[in-house]
Every structure is written in structure tokens, then in C-alpha cells.
Scaffold this motif. Structure first.
Motif, short mmCIF file in Angstrom:
data_model
loop_
_atom_site.label_atom_id
_atom_site.label_comp_id
_atom_site.label_asym_id
_atom_site.label_seq_id
_atom_site.Cartn_x
_atom_site.Cartn_y
_atom_site.Cartn_z
N HIS A 158 0.98 -1.59 0.12
CA HIS A 158 0.17 -0.01 0.20
C HIS A 158 0.50 1.70 -0.28
N SER A 159 2.13 1.54 0.87
CA SER A 159 2.71 2.17 1.16
C SER A 159 3.20 2.82 -0.91
N GLN A 160 3.87 1.55 -1.14
CA GLN A 160 5.18 1.75 -1.76
C GLN A 160 4.04 2.51 -3.33
N LEU A 161 2.99 1.56 -3.05
CA LEU A 161 2.28 2.38 -4.81
C LEU A 161 1.59 3.83 -4.24
N ALA A 162 1.53 3.64 -3.29
CA ALA A 162 0.95 5.05 -2.62
C ALA A 162 1.64 6.76 -3.48
N THR A 163 3.33 6.34 -3.17
CA THR A 163 4.05 7.07 -3.36
C THR A 163 4.47 6.82 -5.17
N ARG A 164 3.93 5.90 -5.46
CA ARG A 164 4.20 6.45 -7.39
C ARG A 164 2.25 6.46 -8.25
N LEU A 165 1.31 6.90 -7.01
CA LEU A 165 0.36 7.11 -6.39
C LEU A 165 -0.90 6.46 -8.19
N SER A 166 -0.59 4.81 -7.30
CA SER A 166 -0.93 3.47 -8.32
C SER A 166 -1.89 2.94 -7.18
N GLU A 167 -2.98 2.41 -7.33
CA GLU A 167 -4.14 1.71 -6.34
C GLU A 167 -3.78 0.24 -6.24
N THR A 216 19.21 -1.50 -1.97
CA THR A 216 19.39 0.13 -1.71
C THR A 216 17.93 -0.06 -1.12
N TYR A 217 16.84 -0.97 -0.60
CA TYR A 217 15.66 -0.07 0.13
C TYR A 217 16.37 0.10 1.46
N LEU A 242 15.99 6.45 -7.10
CA LEU A 242 14.95 8.06 -7.03
C LEU A 242 13.56 8.34 -5.97
N ILE A 243 12.44 7.46 -7.72
CA ILE A 243 11.49 7.64 -6.86
C ILE A 243 11.56 6.59 -6.37
N LEU A 244 11.58 5.87 -6.04
CA LEU A 244 11.25 4.29 -5.08
C LEU A 244 11.30 5.05 -3.82
N HIS A 245 12.31 5.88 -3.56
CA HIS A 245 12.96 6.16 -2.06
C HIS A 245 11.74 8.10 -2.25
N GLY A 246 11.32 7.68 -2.90
CA GLY A 246 10.35 8.76 -3.03
C GLY A 246 10.67 10.29 -3.54
N LEU A 247 11.70 10.65 -4.01
CA LEU A 247 12.01 11.65 -4.08
C LEU A 247 11.89 11.87 -5.31
#
Lengths: 462, 513
Positions: free
Chosen positions: A296-305, B48-49, B334-339
Motif C-alpha cells: 500500500h505505502s509503496q504504491l501510494a508513492t507512485r499514485l497507483s491504487e 538499497t531499499y 530516486l522515485i523508489l525512495h520517494g524523491l
């Protein structure tokens, strides 16, 4: 002199002993480490290969590895899932490999709509009907976007313009891929509207084309849009049913009067003929995964459901998508010169030119024929070269078709190559075996390579 | 300014450890043919996660720097480019090593890698923000014309025989035809072989042409005179101030070209070194030495390929647009780490931006130190007897080609191009034009296709857009100039001189067979 050779052989013995001891210990450690989890009779009782038909690092790969990790961390499966990247040709190399795999539940494919679009656009002959769908997961909405300074403020204005001057507005697409179809499905909503599609490839290139003013409009995933928008991108519609909570400012296409409801999702597939019980089992595992807070949290960072659908509802979703994609015509006007023809002709001409210039250079001087000794050496040289290529081909054939372990085949092959380098006579062979490190290397090196690739890079060698 | 504070983040011992580890792994992987930096970074990414975002970026960027640099060791000493980026280095580095100057060849390569990295780093820190506006102005026809310039440079790297060079370049273009058309995505000329749908992959073709053909040659050579790479121990890797000064102009020019190429999306380090090499050759006082062990050639290639790193990082941190395959993976990290890269990243997470930027600087210094210290050790590969070395190298080639896409087809492609390369070498057809054609043709085709699709088939923009027109004119000059030069030259040289050159060439042919 004898002293010298004694010390030399002692050194050799020491080096040899050291090498073997290290490898033996590493192997024991490795065996202890992995030996604990076999003894299980039900499905799955060995690792499952998940084919990702793209290179490492992309959207599909990231998603697949996220699920793989979640399964491992929560122990949803007794066995490991091994991700195998088989990229190339719009995912058709990987999907082709999955299609031909044994339908035993140990080969899985993750692939979005490209499986459908590749068939419809004629890239390959097979499509979803050649697979057993397991689940549809992880929904990402599409955004129709223009440049910040574009005259089009709403989807309505854009579509009207596309209708009034058809084939004038340029749509950046990845031809034959889902983004292209998103554009085609959108333009069908207003009869008479037509875009010109141009080949732009991935999201970043499409973004650049839009903000550089080289194209008028393109489609992006919501995640892509959010990361690009500060570069000068403006969304005019989102393809969801209702506005997205993270992007409330983007109006839906639906509220602007276009029934363009569309989301990219990752489909999971087994080869055709896989048992229903295995399909259900795996569908359940993926369902459990999608419910975890990590996902859930990882998908949220990419705005996926964290969308998940299995069984009949998933088949309905799939059928709907196939119908929509089949309803549009993706052929584009042929404006390119016949490049294959021109290149072939030019290459042939240059080859002739090269032959002629070679002849011209050689002829007038009239060099006498080279001495025979040279011919003999040259003959032997080519013979050995041919032998090497032959041996290598045999090795590759064996790797591809014989059920013999990589390590054994490679050991034999390396010995062959070493013999070719050293000399083919019996005496030389004897010296090579008894008087060098070649036997050690030939046995140890394949073991090390196998270990490094299998456990560190998790690449399954043939 | 505040930059100094962010500078301190990278000075953290933990980060320094990651720089060291990343650079070292990068150099090793870069030095091994078949393993690329992209592969290492992609496969390290999941590991690196658990790390801090800045630490993860430090590790990955260091690997990037190391992997582009490491390739030069094997390219110079074994004629096996460890990465595609160092293909051009083999052209002069290997002849230098063979002629008993392996240490100097390595030293020049390392020095120019370092300088290339430094100069492009300067551009990175200066231009990261403003550059974003310029690159998007270039349209498809501009790109096409730019690539056209690089393509016609084939003529200038063809060595002795122009005919052989042109044939080689066109043959390279021909090999790009099977598979997916870069302009339309339609599959073509696959002869019904499904595996060929994606065309020939760059890496198996290059490993085949450069590494396998060399192995075939080495294995077969046992009857004739043994062509050992070099028995001379590499001495003098650390060059004096005199050498730095002597090559300064070339290094700066090549670094600027490399940086510029790096900024353009889709064109990687290999193209940067090709363009810098061609430029160095055309401006050199001894262009005929190129391909036979020219110091300038090594310098140009290595300065440029390292300079592409800084160049490619510019659009990455400024706009989130990757300039190469590796940068695409870094973007994913970068995106994986929320940036989210872009203007916002500069505002909200300047620590990350400046950590990336300063990592490149420190990794460059680490690379320089490690390469100078370890090159001697790694170069001992060159003195290992062939019956140890060749089996190991060929297995690496096989495994590396396979690991790329996990399929045997690529290994067969590798072997086939090994034979092709072997045959071409025996017939004195240069390999460099082949590589240039093979790498650039798909880009040219894609850009031309996209331009024509958007203009509905009209070529007019090619002369209407000032940038495109400039590049078109440059390529016309580049085509006409060598012809003009060769015409005037043949007029001034007497028949006698011509005959001598021919005789020399024939003598060499006899030597080889």
C-alpha cells in the motif's frame, strides 16, 4: 636445480590446497544455508520463475520485484520467486518465452496491456488466449496532458480542434504500445477527431516532446505526470471514474463528456494449460500481497491504487480491455522511405566498390604468390580457428538442449579451449594435465561463476 | 553558500565507505567484458531499499563512475572493452600496449578519465538548473541532423581504405534492420525467427566483434608468431606534469563533447567517445597515427566517456529525464525512495541533489586513486598464459551475453559476430565504422521517422530549423572535405610515393597471413 623444482612443486601444492579448501568450505556453507527448505511435496515445491519481459529498473520490473519481496518477507510461499528479466521487442521476447514454457505452475509472466496490443498491432500472432490469466493488480490512471502554454484548456477544446482540423494535432506515442491505444480510444469518443501519432517511446521522451512544443499532446501515467508536471506540463483530463484524491485539480474525462475511463494494470499469467488449482493458489497469494501495508505505502508513492481482481471479475476486465483495443485502427500512414531497401542496396554497392578497390590495389603490382610455408601456417591458423568455433558451437548447443548441468559442460568446454591453446599432441596434453593449474581452474571456475551469478545476481544460468 | 553544508553530508564516513565500495565494484564489473555498469546498478538497486536515500544514491552514482572507467583496463591490455563505453579506447590503447607501452596507455586513459569526470562535473554543478530549457528546444529533425553528423564521421575513422570503411559502416547499419523498426515499432526482416523480433542486441554484437573475434584469433595463433599483448610490466602509470599539459587541449575538447553528448537523452557514453575521437583525429597533427596507438586517441575516448556521466546527470537531477540507460535506473532509484527529480527537488531536497553532485566528484577522485594503484595488478591479466586466460574470457563472454536477457539466442549472436569480426579483421575491414553505424542508425531512423510522422512526410523542416540546417551543412562539409583533400593530395603526390605506400601495405598483409 632439483631443489628449485621441489620448492616449485611445494608452492603449487600449497596454492592448489588453498584453492580447493576455500571452495569446499564455501560450498558447505552454501549447502547448509539453502538446504533447509526442500522436503515439501505440495505445490510449490521448487522456486517459481517470474518472467518480466522488460529490462531491470522499469515500471514492470519494479512492481514485480516489490511483489516478490513482499511474498518473501511475509512468507506467503514456501518457495522463492525468481525474477527473470527477458527484455526486448515490446515485451514479445519475454511473453514468447513464457508461452512456450511448461504449464506446470513454475513459470509465470507479468505483463500489462502490451500483451493485447502486440497481438492487435500484428507484432506477434498470439495474445491473451495463449495464457491463463491469474490476476489483475495495481491500477494506474492515465493523464492527458499538454504543454503549460498550450492554447487548449480543456479536453473539450482539444477534441474540437482535432475534429475541425483532423490529422493536424500531433500526439506523442509509443507506436503499437498501450499509450498509442489510449490516444486512439480517446479520439474515438468524438467521431471525426483525428490525431497524428508520432513515435516518441518512453514517458520521459514524450514529456520532453510536449514541453519542447514538438507535439501537441500526449498521455502519461498519473505517477509520470506528477513527477514531470513542474517541467511545464499541464493535465487536461484524467482517465478515472472520479477525481483522484492526490490530484484533485485534474478533471476527469468523464465529467468533460468523454467516456474515456482507462487504467493501466499489471496482469499475471500462466502458460495455457496450467491447472486451475494452481491458478487459484497463486491468485490468492497475490491478493494477500496486495493487502499488505508495505505494498500500500509503496504504491501510494507512485499514485497507483492497490487494486486486485481475480477469477471471473478479472476476466471481465480483460475482455473489456481487449474489446476496446480491438475496436480501433492503429495503422499509421506510411511516410517513411523504404529504409531496409536503401540500406541493403547501399551496402551491396559499397561491398562491390570495396572488392574493386581491393583488386585494383593488388593487380598492377603483380606480386608473386606467397611462399608455400606461409600457406601452410595460414591453413593451420584457419583450421584451429574453425575448430574453436566448432567446439564453441557444440558447447552452446549442449547448453541449450542437453539436460546437463552448466558447471559440468563448462568444465569440459574450458578444458577443450585450454587444449586448443596449448597444443593438440598427446605429450602436450599430458603436460597440461599434470604440470599446470589448468585442471584446477577448469573445475573451480565454473563453480565460482555459477555461484556468483546464481546467488548474487540471481540470474539462472542455462 | 549552503552548498558547503551539503558537501559535509558526503564527507560522512558512512558515505565515504559507500563511495569506495561502489567505485571499486564499478571498476571490477566495468573491467569484465559482458558485465556492464547498468547491470550492476540495476541489480544493486533492490539491495538499497533498506538504506537512506542519500546513501543509496551515493552507492549507485559511485558504481556508475567506476563502471565507465574500469572498462579501459581490459580494453587497453586485452582489447576487450569491458563496457561499450570503452570500445573506442581499444583502437589505440591496445596497439600502444602491444608496442610495449602498456603503462603509459593506462596512465593516459586514467588521467583523461579523471579530467573528463572533473570537467563534466564542473558543467553539472553550473548547468543543472539552466540546461533544462535548452534541451527541450531540439526537435526531431534537429536530433536527426545531429546524428547525421556523427554518421558521416564514419568516413573519417575508416583508416587506410575509405572503401573498406564505408562498407563496414553500411554493414553496421544493415545489421540494425532486422527487428522492431525504431520509427514505427513494426517488426521487419526477421526471417520468421521470433527471437529476432527485438533485433540484434548491442552488447552481444559488441562482445562478439571485439572480444570473441580476438579470442578466436588468439587461440588459432599458436602456429605462427605469438602475439602476446605485452610482457613489459606497465610502468609509468602516473604521468608527469608535462604529459598533463601536452594533452590538455585534447582533454578539454573531448570532455566538452562528452558532456554535451551526455546531456542529450538516449545517446550514451560510447557515442560520446566516438565523437570526441573523430574530432581529435580531424584536428590532430598526426591523424594517420590514429588506430595504430595514438596517445591522442586514448585521451579523447576516455576523457569523453567519463565526461558523459556528468552530462547525463544534468537532465536527470534537473528534470528527472535520464540521459542514458544507467540514468534511467538512477531515476527509478530516486522515485523508489520517494524523491521526485525536478525543480522541486532543488527546493525541497537540496541535500539529495548536492549529494549526487558531490558523489560524482569524490567517486572520480576515488576512481583515480584506485585505478592508479590497482591497474598494475589488474594488468597482470595480460601476462597470464593464454591457456589460462582464454577459457576464462570466453566463458565470461558466454555468461555475460546470456545474463543480459536470459536467453541463449544472444549467445549465438555473440558467436556469430565473433566470426564476422574475425573475417572482417582478416580482410582488413576496420571495425570502428561498423560500431558507429550500428549504434547510431536506429537513433537516426527513430528521429527521422518521428519528424516525418509529425510533418506528414515533409522534409522541409530539415532546412527550415536553424539548428537542423547547421548540422546538415556540417555533415555536407564533412562528406565533401575528405574527398576534396584526397583529390588534391593524389595530385601533389608523385606516382613513386603512391607505389611505396602500396608496397608497404602489401608487406604488412604478408606479415599477417
Amino acid at each position: 636445480m632439483s631443489n628449485d623444482s621441489t620448492s616449485k612443486s611445494t608452492t603449487r601444492l600449497l596454492i592448489r590446497g588453498g584453492m580447493w579448501l576455500t571452495v569446499l568450505m564455501a560450498m558447505i556453507w552454501y549447502a547448509l544455508d539453502t538446504g533447509s527448505n526442500d522436503a515439501n511435496s505440495g505445490y510449490p515445491n521448487r522456486p517459481i520463475t517470474l518472467i518480466v519481459p522488460f529490462g531491470p529498473g522499469g515500471e514492470s520490473d519494479t512492481f514485480a520485484r516489490m511483489i516478490q519481496r513482499t511474498i518473501a518477507e511475509n512468507q506467503f510461499l514456501d518457495q522463492e520467486i525468481v525474477v527473470k528479466n527477458v527484455g526486448g521487442a515490446g515485451a514479445t521476447i519475454g511473453s514468447g518465452q513464457a508461452r512456450k514454457a511448461e504449464p506446470d505452475g513454475y513459470t509465470m509472466l507479468i505483463l500489462h496491456e502490451a500483451l493485447i496490443t502486440a497481438q492487435v498491432s500484428g507484432k506477434v500472432s498470439y495474445g491473451p488466449e495463449s495464457f491463463e490469466p491469474i490476476a489483475a493488480s495495481g491500477k494506474t490512471n492515465m493523464v492527458i496532458a499538454v504543454a503549460e502554454d498550450s492554447p487548449y484548456q480543456t479536453l473539450q477544446e482539444l477534441m474540437q480542434a482535432a475534429k475541425e482540423t483532423p490529422n493536424e494535432l500531433v500526439f506523442a506515442a509509443n507506436l503499437g504500445a498501450p499509450v498509442h491505444y489510449a490516444g486512439l480510444i480517446l479520439e474515438k469518443e468524438l467521431p471525426g477527431a483525428h490525431f497524428v501519432y508520432t513515435q516518441k517511446g518512453g514517458g520521459a521522451s514524450r514529456f520532453e516532446a510536449v514541453i519542447g512544443g514538438h507535439v501537441d499532446v500526449s498521455a502519461f501515467s498519473l505517477g509520470e505526470y506528477v513527477s514531470f508536471k513542474d517541467g511545464g506540463l499541464r493535465a487536461i483530463a484524467i482517465s478515472s471514474e472520479v477525481r483522484h484524491p492526490e490530484a484533485m485539480e485534474i478533471p476527469t474525462a468523464k465529467e468533460q463528456g468523454f467516456n474515456f475511463v482507462h487504467a493501466n494494470m499489471h496482469f499475471w499469467w500462466f502458460p495455457k494449460g496450467t491447472e486451475q488449482s494452481k491458478i487459484d493458489f497463486m491468485a490468492n497469494v497475490i491478493r494477500k500481497c496486495m493487502a499488505t501495508p508495505q505494498v500500500h505505502s509503496q504504491l501510494a508513492t507512485r499514485l497507483s491504487e492497490p487494486f486486485i481482481e481475480t477469477g471471473q471479475p478479472m476476466k471481465d476486465v480483460l475482455k473489456d480491455r481487449i474489446g476496446k483495443i480491438q475496436s480501433v485502427d492503429a495503422s499509421s500512414p506510411d511516410v517513411l522511405p523504404n529504409i531496409p531497401l536503401w540500406v541493403s542496396v547501399a551496402t551491396a554497392l559499397s561491398f562491390v566498390y570495396w572488392l574493386l578497390s581491393k583488386k585494383r590495389n593488388a593487380d598492377p603490382s603483380g606480386v608473386p604468390k606467397q611462399p608455400e610455408e606461409n600457406d601452410v601456417i595460414s591453413g593451420r591458423y584457419l583450421q584451429t580457428a574453425g575448430l574453436f568455433v566448432g567446439v564453441t558451437s557444440l558447447y552452446l548447443l549442449a547448453l541449450e538442449y542437453l539436460p546437463i548441468d552448466f558447471r559440468i559442460l563448462t568444465s569440459i568446454y574450458m578444458l577443450d579451449v585450454a587444449v586448443l591453446c596449448y597444443g593438440l599432441s598427446q605429450k602436450q596434453f599430458k603436460r597440461l594435465i599434470l604440470d599446470s593449474y589448468v585442471p584446477d581452474m577448469v573445475i573451480l571456475f565454473p563453480l565460482v561463476v555459477f555461484f556468483v551469478f546464481q546467488s548474487f545476481f540471481s540470474i539462472q544460468l542455462p | 553558500m549552503n552548498d558547503v553544508i551539503y558537501n559535509l553530508t558526503i564527507g560522512d564516513p558512512v558515505n565515504l565507505f559507500w563511495v569506495g565500495l561502489g567505485t571499486m565494484l564499478g571498476i571490477l564489473v566495468g573491467a569484465i567484458p559482458g558485465l556492464t555498469g547498468a547491470m550492476l546498478i540495476a541489480l544493486t538497486l533492490p539491495l538499497t531499499y533498506a538504506m537512506q536515500p542519500t546513501e543509496a544514491m551515493v552507492l549507485l552514482v559511485s558504481m556508475y563512475v567506476g563502471s565507465i572507467s574500469g572498462g579501459l583496463i581490459t580494453a587497453t591490455l586485452l582489447r576487450m572493452p569491458g563496457t561499450p563505453a570503452s570500445v573506442i579506447t581499444t583502437l589505440d590503447g591496445y596497439p600502444m600496449a602491444r608496442d610495449g607501452k602498456p603503462g603509459r596507455a593506462l596512465g593516459l586513459g586514467i588521467m583523461s578519465s579523471f579530467v573528463g569526470g572533473l570537467i563534466s562535473w564542473g558543467f553539472l554543478i553550473l548547468l543543472a538548473k539552466p540546461i533544462s530549457h535548452i534541451s527541450t528546444e531540439l526537435g526531431d529533425f534537429d536530433y536527426f541532423a545531429l546524428v547525421l553528423v556523427a554518421l558521416v564521421l564514419i568516413a573519417s575513422v575508416s583508416g587506410k581504405s575509405l572503401a573498406a570503411g564505408i562498407f563496414s559502416g553500411l554493414f553496421g547499419i544493415l545489421v540494425t534492420i532486422p527487428g522492431e523498426s525504431p520509427a514505427t515499432g513494426v517488426t521487419r526482416a526477421t526471417l520468421g525467427i521470433e527471437q529476432l523480433n527485438g533485433g540484434f542486441d548491442l552488447l552481444p554484437v559488441l562482445i562478439g566483434l571485439f572480444a570473441v573475434s580476438q579470442v578466436i584469433h588468439e587461440v588459432a595463433q599458436k602456429g605462427g608468431a605469438v602475439e602476446q599483448v605485452s610482457k613489459v610490466r606497465p610502468e609509468g602509470i602516473l604521468l608527469g606534469a608535462k604529459d598533463w599539459v601536452a594533452h590538455l587541449v585534447n582533454m578539454v575538447r573531448s570532455s566538452v563533447i562528452g558532456t554535451w553528448v551526455g546531456i542529450l537523452p538516449g545517446i550514451g557514453a560510447n557515442v560520446g567517445s566516438v565523437m570526441a575521437y573523430s574530432a581529435a583525429k580531424s584536428m590532430s597533427k598526426q591523424p594517420e597515427a590514429f588506430g595504430t596507438g595514438s596517445e591522442e586517441g586514448v585521451v579523447a575516448s576516455e576523457a569523453a566517456n567519463n565526461a558523459t556521466i556528468g552530462g547525463a546527470l544534468i537532465p536527470l537531477v534537473a528534470m528527472g529525464i535520464p540521459g542514458s540507460v544507467i540514468d534511467a535506473i538512477l531515476l527509478g532509484a530516486l522515485i523508489l525512495h520517494g524523491l521526485q527529480p525536478g525543480v522541486l527537488l532543488f527546493q525541497n531536497n537540496p541535500d539529495v541533489v548536492y549529494t549526487i553532485i558531490f558523489t560524482m566528484l569524490i567517486a572520480n577522485i576515488a576512481m583515480f586513486g584506485m585505478m592508479v594503484l590497482s591497474a598494475k595488478w589488474i594488468s597482470r591479466l595480460a601476462t597470464i598464459p593464454r591457456h589460462y586466460l582464454l577459457p576464462v574470457v570466453i566463458v565470461f563472454c558466454v555468461v555475460g551475453s546470456y545474463a543480459l536477457n536470459n536467453r541463449m539466442f544472444d549467445v549465438w549472436v555473440m558467436l556469430a559476430f565473433g566470426v564476422v569480426g574475425f573475417v572482417m579483421e582478416r580482410n582488413k575491414i576496420p571495425l570502428a565504422p561498423f560500431v558507429i553505424g550500428f549504434v547510431l542508425a536506429p537513433i537516426a531512423e527513430e528521429k527521422l521517422g518521428a519528424g516525418l510522422q509529425a510533418s506528414s512526410g515533409s522534409y522541409l523542416e530539415l532546412v527550415q530549423r536553424p539548428v537542423a540546417l547547421t548540422f546538415v551543412l556540417i555533415s555536407v562539409v564533412l562528406v565533401v572535405w575528405p574527398i576534396y583533400k584526397s583529390l588534391t593530395k593524389s595530385r601533389s603526390i608523385t606516382e613513386d610515393g603512391d607505389g611505396q605506400a602500396e608496397q608497404a601495405e602489401q608487406a604488412e598483409q604478408e606479415d599477417n597471413s
